[in-house]
Design a protein around this motif. Structure first.
Motif, PDB file in Angstrom:
ATOM      1  N   ILE A 276       0.859  -1.210  -0.073  1.00  0.00           N
ATOM      2  CA  ILE A 276      -0.198   0.057  -0.167  1.00  0.00           C
ATOM      3  C   ILE A 276       0.899   0.927   0.077  1.00  0.00           C
ATOM      4  O   ILE A 276       2.083   1.285   0.280  1.00  0.00           O
ATOM      5  CB  ILE A 276      -1.054  -0.062   1.208  1.00  0.00           C
ATOM      6  CG1 ILE A 276      -0.244   0.108   2.674  1.00  0.00           C
ATOM      7  CG2 ILE A 276      -2.032  -1.225   1.185  1.00  0.00           C
ATOM      8  CD1 ILE A 276      -1.218   0.435   3.783  1.00  0.00           C
ATOM      9  N   PHE A 277       0.465   2.430  -0.605  1.00  0.00           N
ATOM     10  CA  PHE A 277       1.072   3.591  -0.736  1.00  0.00           C
ATOM     11  C   PHE A 277       0.739   4.502   0.610  1.00  0.00           C
ATOM     12  O   PHE A 277      -0.602   4.414   1.057  1.00  0.00           O
ATOM     13  CB  PHE A 277       0.952   4.412  -1.799  1.00  0.00           C
ATOM     14  CG  PHE A 277       1.557   3.859  -3.209  1.00  0.00           C
ATOM     15  CD1 PHE A 277       2.982   3.688  -2.987  1.00  0.00           C
ATOM     16  CD2 PHE A 277       0.913   3.478  -4.023  1.00  0.00           C
ATOM     17  CE1 PHE A 277       3.883   3.418  -3.863  1.00  0.00           C
ATOM     18  CE2 PHE A 277       1.976   3.059  -5.119  1.00  0.00           C
ATOM     19  CZ  PHE A 277       3.134   2.888  -5.234  1.00  0.00           C
ATOM     20  N   LEU A 278       1.710   5.247   1.019  1.00  0.00           N
ATOM     21  CA  LEU A 278       1.480   6.364   2.000  1.00  0.00           C
ATOM     22  C   LEU A 278       1.766   7.572   1.188  1.00  0.00           C
ATOM     23  O   LEU A 278       2.798   7.599   0.771  1.00  0.00           O
ATOM     24  CB  LEU A 278       2.130   6.193   3.180  1.00  0.00           C
ATOM     25  CG  LEU A 278       1.919   5.236   4.517  1.00  0.00           C
ATOM     26  CD1 LEU A 278       3.052   5.289   5.443  1.00  0.00           C
ATOM     27  CD2 LEU A 278       0.780   5.922   5.190  1.00  0.00           C
ATOM     28  N   THR A 279       0.929   8.585   1.274  1.00  0.00           N
ATOM     29  CA  THR A 279       1.215   9.733   0.689  1.00  0.00           C
ATOM     30  C   THR A 279       0.528  11.145   1.328  1.00  0.00           C
ATOM     31  O   THR A 279      -0.360  11.020   1.783  1.00  0.00           O
ATOM     32  CB  THR A 279       0.899   9.561  -0.767  1.00  0.00           C
ATOM     33  OG1 THR A 279       1.329  10.902  -1.611  1.00  0.00           O
ATOM     34  CG2 THR A 279      -0.702   9.684  -0.931  1.00  0.00           C
ATOM     35  N   SER A 280       1.281  12.094   1.315  1.00  0.00           N
ATOM     36  CA  SER A 280       0.929  13.308   1.542  1.00  0.00           C
ATOM     37  C   SER A 280       0.471  14.293   0.294  1.00  0.00           C
ATOM     38  O   SER A 280      -0.501  15.025   0.448  1.00  0.00           O
ATOM     39  CB  SER A 280       1.727  14.079   2.652  1.00  0.00           C
ATOM     40  OG  SER A 280       3.067  14.388   2.124  1.00  0.00           O
TER      41      SER A 280
END
Length: 205
Positions: free
Chosen positions: A80-84
């Motif tokens: 899964i991706f984490l992104t701001s």
């Protein structure tokens, strides 16, 4: 180690530690924390996790999207991706890697855990569509010490991508009981992680 092993890829040490702590609280295990592309590629090769939590932006140099491409090409692991924030071009590249979820920063524990559990479940269902159903007699014919009916029930839940807590809830037992049964399964099937266990099961088909 009996929990789902997660590789955390995050370039901010404090955020990486927070992610790791939240995962541990929810009975996941941390295979490693990687702060950049090179660290992540090393961990994937020499300390294989069961799943990966990937920050998209890793400072200068290669991104989490580059790591996702390596995962798809060589390892076939759920991530899964984490992104701001990411620019449109990076997000389009991210979509093409077919992640099993996105978590937007700042995130809360429930969102992270729910996204990861759904990702693991969806990944396992996708794998099952290309594999036959598990058969206790066939498995026991291939191993020296046979699995019990209860161990087989746990094995089926692992095959379905469930976390230790989900298995405990489903089978109405404690997490410690689940861990004991997983350890016994690993010993009997000569595996040391969920990914190696699932690879062995695929080899049995």
């Amino acid at each position: 180690m009996t929990g789902v092993r997660i590789l955390v890829v995050e370039d901010e040490p404090l955020i990486a530690d927070d992610i790791a702590n939240q995962l541990r609280i929810n009975d996941f295990e941390i295979s490693a924390i990687a702060y950049d592309y090179e660290d992540a590629v090393y961990e994937l090769k020499f300390n294989a996790p069961d799943a990966v939590v990937l920050d998209i932006n890793l400072g200068a140099g290669k991104t989490g999207v580059d790591i996702a491409e390596v995962i798809n090409e060589k390892y076939g692991l759920p991530f899964i991706f984490l992104t701001s924030y990411a620019d449109k071009e990076t997000l389009e590249r991210a979509k093409r890697t077919e992640p099993l979820g996105y978590v937007v920063k700042p995130f809360d524990e429930r969102n992270l855990i729910a996204t990861l559990e759904i990702a693991l479940y969806n990944f396992s269902q996708k794998q099952k569509n290309t594999q036959p159903a598990l058969n206790l007699d066939k498995i026991n014919a291939r191993i020296l010490s046979p699995l019990t009916e209860r161990e087989f029930a746990v094995l089926q839940q692992i095959y379905e991508g469930k976390s230790n807590q989900q298995m405990a809830d489903s089978l109405f037992v404690s997490i410690n009981t689940i861990k004991t049964q997983i350890n016994s399964i690993y010993l009997k099937m000569e595996a040391n992680s969920r990914s190696s266990l699932l690879a062995k099961l695929r080899g049995f088909s």
